[in-house]
Enzyme design. Structure first.
Site, mmCIF file in Angstrom:
data_model
loop_
_atom_site.group_PDB
_atom_site.id
_atom_site.type_symbol
_atom_site.label_atom_id
_atom_site.label_comp_id
_atom_site.label_asym_id
_atom_site.label_seq_id
_atom_site.Cartn_x
_atom_site.Cartn_y
_atom_site.Cartn_z
ATOM 1 N N GLU A 58 0.958 4.759 10.469
ATOM 2 C CA GLU A 58 -0.511 4.799 10.554
ATOM 3 C C GLU A 58 -0.995 5.946 11.431
ATOM 4 O O GLU A 58 -1.990 5.836 12.144
ATOM 5 C CB GLU A 58 -1.069 3.476 11.105
ATOM 6 C CG GLU A 58 -0.580 2.247 10.418
ATOM 7 C CD GLU A 58 -1.043 2.156 8.980
ATOM 8 O OE1 GLU A 58 -1.835 3.012 8.556
ATOM 9 O OE2 GLU A 58 -0.580 1.239 8.289
ATOM 10 N N PHE A 82 0.875 -1.180 0.000
ATOM 11 C CA PHE A 82 0.000 0.000 0.000
ATOM 12 C C PHE A 82 0.904 1.219 0.000
ATOM 13 O O PHE A 82 1.526 1.533 1.020
ATOM 14 C CB PHE A 82 -0.857 -0.056 1.254
ATOM 15 C CG PHE A 82 -1.899 1.019 1.388
ATOM 16 C CD1 PHE A 82 -3.172 0.848 0.866
ATOM 17 C CD2 PHE A 82 -1.629 2.179 2.097
ATOM 18 C CE1 PHE A 82 -4.156 1.818 1.038
ATOM 19 C CE2 PHE A 82 -2.611 3.155 2.267
ATOM 20 C CZ PHE A 82 -3.872 2.968 1.740
HETATM 21 P P1 TGC Z 1 -8.967 16.116 5.405
HETATM 22 O O1 TGC Z 1 -9.256 17.358 4.632
HETATM 23 O O2 TGC Z 1 -9.290 16.070 6.849
HETATM 24 O O3 TGC Z 1 -9.667 14.883 4.693
HETATM 25 C C1 TGC Z 1 -9.513 14.627 3.311
HETATM 26 C C2 TGC Z 1 -10.624 13.683 2.925
HETATM 27 O O4 TGC Z 1 -10.474 12.465 3.637
HETATM 28 C C3 TGC Z 1 -11.606 12.233 4.487
HETATM 29 N N1 TGC Z 1 -11.094 11.670 5.727
HETATM 30 C C4 TGC Z 1 -11.312 10.392 6.054
HETATM 31 N N2 TGC Z 1 -12.002 9.420 5.446
HETATM 32 C C5 TGC Z 1 -12.055 8.213 6.053
HETATM 33 N N3 TGC Z 1 -11.440 7.979 7.230
HETATM 34 C C6 TGC Z 1 -10.724 8.928 7.861
HETATM 35 N N4 TGC Z 1 -10.107 8.659 9.014
HETATM 36 C C7 TGC Z 1 -10.646 10.206 7.281
HETATM 37 N N5 TGC Z 1 -10.023 11.364 7.620
HETATM 38 C C8 TGC Z 1 -10.322 12.241 6.660
HETATM 39 C C9 TGC Z 1 -12.225 13.606 4.674
HETATM 40 O O5 TGC Z 1 -13.595 13.496 4.997
HETATM 41 C C10 TGC Z 1 -12.004 14.213 3.318
HETATM 42 O O6 TGC Z 1 -12.940 13.651 2.426
HETATM 43 P P2 TGC Z 1 -13.520 14.524 1.190
HETATM 44 O O7 TGC Z 1 -14.454 13.595 0.497
HETATM 45 O O8 TGC Z 1 -14.180 15.705 1.821
HETATM 46 O O9 TGC Z 1 -12.334 14.893 0.361
HETATM 47 O O10 TGC Z 1 -7.486 15.777 5.130
HETATM 48 P P3 TGC Z 1 -6.192 16.338 5.728
HETATM 49 O O11 TGC Z 1 -5.168 16.286 4.653
HETATM 50 O O12 TGC Z 1 -6.421 17.641 6.406
HETATM 51 O O13 TGC Z 1 -5.902 15.172 6.772
HETATM 52 C C11 TGC Z 1 -5.613 15.414 8.016
HETATM 53 C C12 TGC Z 1 -4.932 14.176 8.703
HETATM 54 C C13 TGC Z 1 -3.715 14.678 9.425
HETATM 55 C C14 TGC Z 1 -5.943 13.592 9.672
HETATM 56 C C15 TGC Z 1 -4.500 13.104 7.694
HETATM 57 O O14 TGC Z 1 -3.609 13.642 6.777
HETATM 58 C C16 TGC Z 1 -3.816 11.918 8.353
HETATM 59 O O15 TGC Z 1 -4.468 10.997 8.857
HETATM 60 N N6 TGC Z 1 -2.464 11.891 8.339
HETATM 61 C C17 TGC Z 1 -1.696 10.725 8.808
HETATM 62 C C18 TGC Z 1 -1.321 9.910 7.608
HETATM 63 C C19 TGC Z 1 -0.889 8.514 7.981
HETATM 64 O O16 TGC Z 1 -1.416 7.884 8.886
HETATM 65 N N7 TGC Z 1 0.081 8.014 7.236
HETATM 66 C C20 TGC Z 1 0.565 6.656 7.403
HETATM 67 C C21 TGC Z 1 0.309 5.873 6.143
HETATM 68 S S1 TGC Z 1 0.652 4.175 6.269
HETATM 69 C C22 TGC Z 1 2.062 4.017 5.399
HETATM 70 O O17 TGC Z 1 2.418 4.841 4.675
HETATM 71 C C23 TGC Z 1 2.856 2.825 5.515
HETATM 72 S S2 TGC Z 1 2.651 1.954 6.997
HETATM 73 C C24 TGC Z 1 2.246 0.416 6.513
HETATM 74 C C25 TGC Z 1 3.346 -0.230 5.803
HETATM 75 O O18 TGC Z 1 4.237 -0.812 6.461
HETATM 76 O O19 TGC Z 1 3.340 -0.234 4.535
#
Ligand code: TGC
Length: 406
Positions: free
Chosen positions: A385, A147
């Site tokens: 995550e 992913f």
């Molecule tokens: P934001 O504007 O809040 O939201 C954008 C769109 O996403 C929707 N949304 C969600 N949908 C489902 N579940 C959730 N938990 C959601 N959170 C937000 C939201 O409704 C919106 O939808 P739409 O239709 O209106 O466009 O977005 P933002 O950019 O301000 O996000 C804020 C934040 C910080 C919460 C987000 O960026 C975040 O969660 N950041 C952390 C990213 C993260 O966890 N990265 C790790 C990825 S895993 C990986 O890369 C590898 S680990 C696994 C491996 O070993 O491969």
């Protein structure tokens, strides 16, 4: 989900005496089907992971042979329905994550990346053909998925991604050209299929990139001090040509990948408590066997305080995970609840692992004992995550209505 009635008396008769460390009788909140499944995964961990994990960790290798074993065990895409997936409940999936992470976070990470991230993305957002092509083999552990969301300069903020997919030609038959780079991508170098998130003229979209596609390079990241029995990679996409059917049709915008992160974060909330429990059990055993000043370490008040503090957090965190699972099974789970549980359980698991190491003294810095290995792994779990800081701010936004991100 199993419908059998909660019957702790029958369960105790079937699975032995209650665990003395389960002070809050959490097992009594589980059905006999859930207890049975947990025992099956616990046996697998004892037989297939524990004997070799220190060696795998020391040598820095992921034991690829366990993919098929985990498929047979029924833990890959465990919560997904149809397409050869096991279709188990959220609580059952959580219990499995807990037992596997009691073995090692790297093994649970494999199950998360494969099932919660790659398979969930295809199951939620893929076409019928994509589901038929990949999900049955992935559920069996015959095909590996990854992913690819995080980038070298876009970790906590995936909206800053610079990987692009642009149309290759025009009309319905037009394919795609993918360019960019991803980092920290689990399993990428052994993946048969990559789920890749990229910026397009139509916002962020997901693509399936099969192994061997020209222009794709995946290199494992070396010199890791954490997750050593696991693979994380740098990937580059250089003028990668994909057909029109590579697009995941159902996902538009960041809600596509974020909905998959919800699944993985859910499993982590359970898994971290498995790692913590393993540390606690190692420390308790050692404290009862190790004599200093003529008595077991466990007889000293300072050691008892440490053991009790560990167990208090494990019991609280396990109850939190179980409530999370019951909410998920009743389709009432919200992202802020997942953030609370991921934040708390990983944060507390690291404290438990470090405290357990102090009871083991000098012996605790070797791979003969699990706590420092778990503590090192949990540094990654705390970061991926969604870091602690991200989950704190998601909760802060929930409480105040004000986003502190932007
Ligand atoms: P934001 O504007 O809040 O939201 C954008 C769109 O996403 C929707 N949304 C969600 N949908 C489902 N579940 C959730 N938990 C959601 N959170 C937000 C939201 O409704 C919106 O939808 P739409 O239709 O209106 O466009 O977005 P933002 O950019 O301000 O996000 C804020 C934040 C910080 C919460 C987000 O960026 C975040 O969660 N950041 C952390 C990213 C993260 O966890 N990265 C790790 C990825 S895993 C990986 O890369 C590898 S680990 C696994 C491996 O070993 O491969």
């Amino acid at each position: 989900m199993s419908n059998d009635a909660l019957d702790p008396v029958a369960a105790t008769a079937e699975y032995g005496l209650p665990d003395p460390s389960d002070i809050m009788a959490i097992d009594s909140l589980l059905t006999s089907d859930e207890l049975s499944l947990r025992q099956r995964i616990r046996d697998f961990t004892d037989q297939q992971i524990r004997p070799d994990i220190a060696d795998w960790y020391d040598r820095g290798i992921f034991p690829l042979h366990i993919a098929a074993q985990l498929g047979e065990l029924g833990v890959l895409g465990m919560h997904l329905e149809g397409y050869g997936c096991p279709g188990r409940s959220a609580v059952e999936y959580g219990l499995a994550a807990m037992e596997l992470e009691a073995g090692d976070s790297g093994i649970r990470t494999f199950v998360s990346v494969q099932g919660s991230l790659a398979m969930s993305a295809i199951h939620k957002w893929g076409s019928e053909d994509q589901k038929q092509e990949w999900l049955p083999r992935m559920a069996a552990g015959e095909a590996i998925g990854c992913f690819a969301l995080t980038e070298p300069s876009a970790g906590s903020d995936p909206s800053a991604m610079t990987t692009t997919a642009r149309r290759d030609g025009s009309g319905e038959d037009a394919g795609w050209i993918l360019d960019g780079a991803k980092r920290w991508i689990g399993l990428a170098s052994i993946a048969d299929v990559m789920v890749v998130w990229a910026r397009t003229d139509d916002g962020v979209r997901g693509f399936l990139v099969p192994a061997g596609t020209a222009g794709v390079t995946a290199i494992p990241i070396g010199r890791k001090l954490s997750m050593r029995a696991s693979i994380q990679c740098d990937i580059t996409f250089d003028d990668v040509r994909l057909g029109p059917d590579a697009l995941l049709p159902g996902a538009r915008g960041l809600s596509g990948p974020f909905s998959c992160l919800n699944e993985a974060r859910y499993g982590i909330a359970w898994g971290a408590m498995g790692a913590a429990r393993d540390c606690y059990e190692a420390a308790l055993k050692y404290a009862m066997e190790r004599l200093q000043f003529g008595r077991p370490l466990g007889g000293y008040q300072l050691t008892q305080e440490k053991l009790v503090n560990m167990l208090v957090e494990i019991q609280k965190g396990t109850m939190l995970a179980l409530q999370l699972g019951r909410l998920k099974d009743s389709r009432a789970l919200r992202p802020e609840q997942i953030s609370l549980a991921k934040l708390n359980n990983v944060r507390e698991a690291i404290k438990v692992a470090r405290e357990a190491r102090t009871i083991l003294g000098g012996n605790g810095i070797t791979l003969d004992y699990s706590p420092l290995r778990h503590a090192a792994n949990l540094e990654s779990v705390r970061t991926y995550e969604g870091t602690d800081e991200i989950h704190l701010l998601i909760l802060g936004q929930h409480l105040t209505g004000i986003s502190a991100f932007r």
